[in-house]
Design an enzyme around this catalytic site. Structure first.
Site, PDB file in Angstrom:
ATOM      1  N   HIS A 113     -14.274   1.378  -0.657  1.00 54.97           N
ATOM      2  CA  HIS A 113     -13.225   0.289  -0.341  1.00 54.97           C
ATOM      3  C   HIS A 113     -12.182   1.140   0.645  1.00 54.97           C
ATOM      4  CE1 HIS A 113     -14.495  -2.517  -3.858  1.00 54.97           C
ATOM      5  NE2 HIS A 113     -15.441  -2.699  -2.603  1.00 54.97           N
ATOM      6  N   ALA A 116     -12.081   5.937 -20.780  1.00 50.46           N
ATOM      7  CA  ALA A 116     -12.902   6.830 -19.733  1.00 50.46           C
ATOM      8  C   ALA A 116     -12.528   8.108 -20.057  1.00 50.46           C
ATOM      9  CB  ALA A 116     -12.566   6.436 -18.327  1.00 50.46           C
ATOM     10  N   ASP A 121      -7.745   5.768  -4.615  1.00 49.89           N
ATOM     11  CA  ASP A 121      -6.938   7.061  -4.726  1.00 49.89           C
ATOM     12  C   ASP A 121      -7.849   8.303  -4.462  1.00 49.89           C
ATOM     13  OD1 ASP A 121      -7.557   5.984  -8.072  1.00 49.89           O
ATOM     14  OD2 ASP A 121      -8.265   7.893  -7.227  1.00 49.89           O
ATOM     15  N   CYS A 129      -6.957   2.350  12.944  1.00 48.07           N
ATOM     16  CA  CYS A 129      -6.533   1.953  13.977  1.00 48.07           C
ATOM     17  C   CYS A 129      -7.256   0.429  14.426  1.00 48.07           C
ATOM     18  CB  CYS A 129      -6.463   2.651  15.292  1.00 48.07           C
ATOM     19  SG  CYS A 129      -5.882   1.707  16.828  1.00 48.07           S
ATOM     20  N   TYR A 153       0.892  -1.232  -0.164  1.00 48.76           N
ATOM     21  CA  TYR A 153      -0.026   0.026  -0.090  1.00 48.76           C
ATOM     22  C   TYR A 153       0.865   1.225   0.191  1.00 48.76           C
ATOM     23  CZ  TYR A 153      -4.069  -3.073   0.056  1.00 48.76           C
ATOM     24  OH  TYR A 153      -4.878  -4.094  -0.150  1.00 48.76           O
ATOM     25  N   GLN A 190     -14.932   2.592  -5.941  1.00 52.73           N
ATOM     26  CA  GLN A 190     -14.163   1.457  -5.440  1.00 52.73           C
ATOM     27  C   GLN A 190     -12.769   1.812  -5.507  1.00 52.73           C
ATOM     28  OE1 GLN A 190     -15.998  -2.382  -7.353  1.00 52.73           O
ATOM     29  NE2 GLN A 190     -15.917  -0.903  -8.784  1.00 52.73           N
ATOM     30  N   THR A 233     -15.099  -0.371 -14.412  1.00 53.49           N
ATOM     31  CA  THR A 233     -15.101  -1.457 -13.484  1.00 53.49           C
ATOM     32  C   THR A 233     -15.371  -2.712 -14.121  1.00 53.49           C
ATOM     33  OG1 THR A 233     -16.018  -2.441 -11.182  1.00 53.49           O
ATOM     34  CG2 THR A 233     -17.518  -1.197 -12.574  1.00 53.49           C
ATOM     35  N   SER A 234     -14.984  -3.737 -13.753  1.00 55.95           N
ATOM     36  CA  SER A 234     -15.107  -5.338 -14.630  1.00 55.95           C
ATOM     37  C   SER A 234     -16.156  -5.779 -13.864  1.00 55.95           C
ATOM     38  CB  SER A 234     -13.992  -6.192 -14.273  1.00 55.95           C
ATOM     39  OG  SER A 234     -13.846  -6.447 -12.884  1.00 55.95           O
TER      40      SER A 234
HETATM   41  N1  APR Z   1     -11.301   3.257 -19.650  1.00 55.33           N
HETATM   42  C1  APR Z   1     -12.172   2.734 -19.290  1.00 55.33           C
HETATM   43  N2  APR Z   1     -12.028   1.568 -18.808  1.00 55.33           N
HETATM   44  C2  APR Z   1     -11.085   1.009 -18.707  1.00 55.33           C
HETATM   45  C3  APR Z   1      -9.895   1.609 -18.945  1.00 55.33           C
HETATM   46  C4  APR Z   1      -9.889   2.705 -19.324  1.00 55.33           C
HETATM   47  N3  APR Z   1      -8.695   3.544 -19.907  1.00 55.33           N
HETATM   48  N4  APR Z   1      -8.820   0.856 -18.715  1.00 55.33           N
HETATM   49  C5  APR Z   1      -9.481  -0.438 -18.114  1.00 55.33           C
HETATM   50  N5  APR Z   1     -10.604  -0.260 -18.153  1.00 55.33           N
HETATM   51  C6  APR Z   1     -11.665  -1.140 -17.565  1.00 55.33           C
HETATM   52  C7  APR Z   1     -11.286  -2.616 -17.795  1.00 55.33           C
HETATM   53  O1  APR Z   1     -11.746  -3.305 -18.896  1.00 55.33           O
HETATM   54  C8  APR Z   1     -11.899  -3.355 -16.690  1.00 55.33           C
HETATM   55  O2  APR Z   1     -13.263  -3.818 -17.093  1.00 55.33           O
HETATM   56  O3  APR Z   1     -11.803  -1.206 -16.162  1.00 55.33           O
HETATM   57  C9  APR Z   1     -11.898  -2.338 -15.458  1.00 55.33           C
HETATM   58  C10 APR Z   1     -11.132  -2.592 -14.300  1.00 55.33           C
HETATM   59  O4  APR Z   1     -11.495  -3.792 -13.964  1.00 55.33           O
HETATM   60  P1  APR Z   1     -10.847  -4.304 -12.329  1.00 55.33           P
HETATM   61  O5  APR Z   1      -9.134  -4.176 -12.868  1.00 55.33           O
HETATM   62  O6  APR Z   1     -11.446  -5.616 -12.150  1.00 55.33           O
HETATM   63  O7  APR Z   1     -11.039  -3.149 -11.271  1.00 55.33           O
HETATM   64  P2  APR Z   1     -12.415  -2.916 -10.467  1.00 55.33           P
HETATM   65  O8  APR Z   1     -13.494  -3.104 -11.378  1.00 55.33           O
HETATM   66  O9  APR Z   1     -12.272  -1.656 -10.093  1.00 55.33           O
HETATM   67  O10 APR Z   1     -12.120  -3.832  -9.358  1.00 55.33           O
HETATM   68  C11 APR Z   1     -13.038  -3.815  -8.267  1.00 55.33           C
HETATM   69  O11 APR Z   1     -11.671  -5.419  -6.978  1.00 55.33           O
HETATM   70  O12 APR Z   1      -9.742  -6.167  -6.177  1.00 55.33           O
HETATM   71  C12 APR Z   1     -10.960  -5.461  -5.916  1.00 55.33           C
HETATM   72  O13 APR Z   1     -10.926  -3.727  -4.410  1.00 55.33           O
HETATM   73  C13 APR Z   1     -10.598  -4.066  -5.554  1.00 55.33           C
HETATM   74  O14 APR Z   1     -11.869  -2.255  -5.874  1.00 55.33           O
HETATM   75  C14 APR Z   1     -11.592  -3.189  -6.477  1.00 55.33           C
HETATM   76  C15 APR Z   1     -12.376  -4.255  -7.188  1.00 55.33           C
END
Ligand code: APR
Length: 236
Positions: free
Chosen positions: A111, A220, A96, A119, A58, A93, A178-179
């Protein structure tokens, strides 16, 4: 459904919105979970087993985030919030602070966040700028018992009550970068759709979740300003 700036809106963001600011996502190629084990650095058990490994992980992410800048997608969401008369909630989520630095205010970090320490003895949250380690003292109980203020797998995300209330009222739900693989966030679109909201996904690639009524693919920093301009009637 007619959406105007008085309609309640909920926006959910994930790591993809910060990708163009130079911050790694989790599950893309070269993502954080390629080089690190979730069990080791994102669970309470991992912290208990090897706290220094977790502090290092972290601290590295905190330094990366401090060097990053908000991109056009963060700025567009701050502009949308400023123009929005109705209820507006940005749920991120991400850990930053790029949304805050772009000017977003009506928001929450489900998150946790890198610039906070928790603490594990007294439960207090405290703003934290620098590196964290096992010798850092809690400002409330004065014990060396601080951990990253990050919600790990198996822990309850923050502000779920406020999130549920917002989703029930939403006329528009937008998920960005987000995925849709981690719950409860991955289930928010189902809640919003069930409440009758128009649901939009903005992502580099479509996740294929059929609960989204509208899917906009692209980066994005291009797709979000485009969507916001359309929503505010500045673009056909
Ligand atoms: N513009 C738009 N989308 C994007 C870009 C971009 N430049 N780059 C990547 N992506 C998309 C990817 O296609 C993917 O679907 O962002 C998504 C990122 O997915 P993850 O890496 O799984 O991130 P996230 O969905 O935020 O993960 C959720 O999982 O591990 C935990 O706590 C962690 O908050 C996180 C949570």
């Amino acid at each position: 459904m007619k959406i105007d700036t008085s309609s309640p809106i909920v926006v959910l963001t994930g790591a993809g919105i910060s990708a163009e600011s130079g911050l790694a996502t989790f599950r893309d190629q070269g993502g954080l979970w390629e080089g690190h084990s979730i069990e080791d650095v994102a669970t309470p058990e991992g912290f208990h087993k090897n706290p220094d490994l977790v502090f290092d992980f972290y601290n590295m992410r905190r330094r990366e985030a401090a060097k990053a800048k908000p991109n056009a997608a963060h700025n567009a969401l701050a502009a949308l919030e400023n123009a929005w008369d109705g209820d507006f909630l940005l749920i991120t989520q991400n850990v930053d602070d790029l949304h805050e630095r772009a000017g977003s205010k009506r928001m929450l970090h489900m998150h946790g966040r890198l610039d906070s320490a928790l603490c594990y003895e007294c439960g207090s949250h405290q703003h934290w700028e620098g590196d964290l380690d096992r010798d850092c003292f809690c400002s409330s109980c004065s014990r060396p018992s601080l951990r990253p203020d990050i919600v790990w797998f198996g822990e309850m995300p923050y502000d779920m009550d406020a999130i549920e209330v917002a989703l029930e009222k939403a006329a528009l739900f937008v998920a960005i970068g987000t995925s849709g693989t981690v719950y409860p966030a991955a289930g928010f679109v189902a809640g919003a759709a069930a409440a009758g909201a128009h649901t939009v996904e903005i992502n580099l690639e479509a996740t294929g979740n059929s609960l989204f009524g509208e899917c906009r693919t692209g980066s994005a920093s291009t797709a979000v300003p485009d969507f916001v301009a359309t929503l505010l009637g500045k673009k056909p």
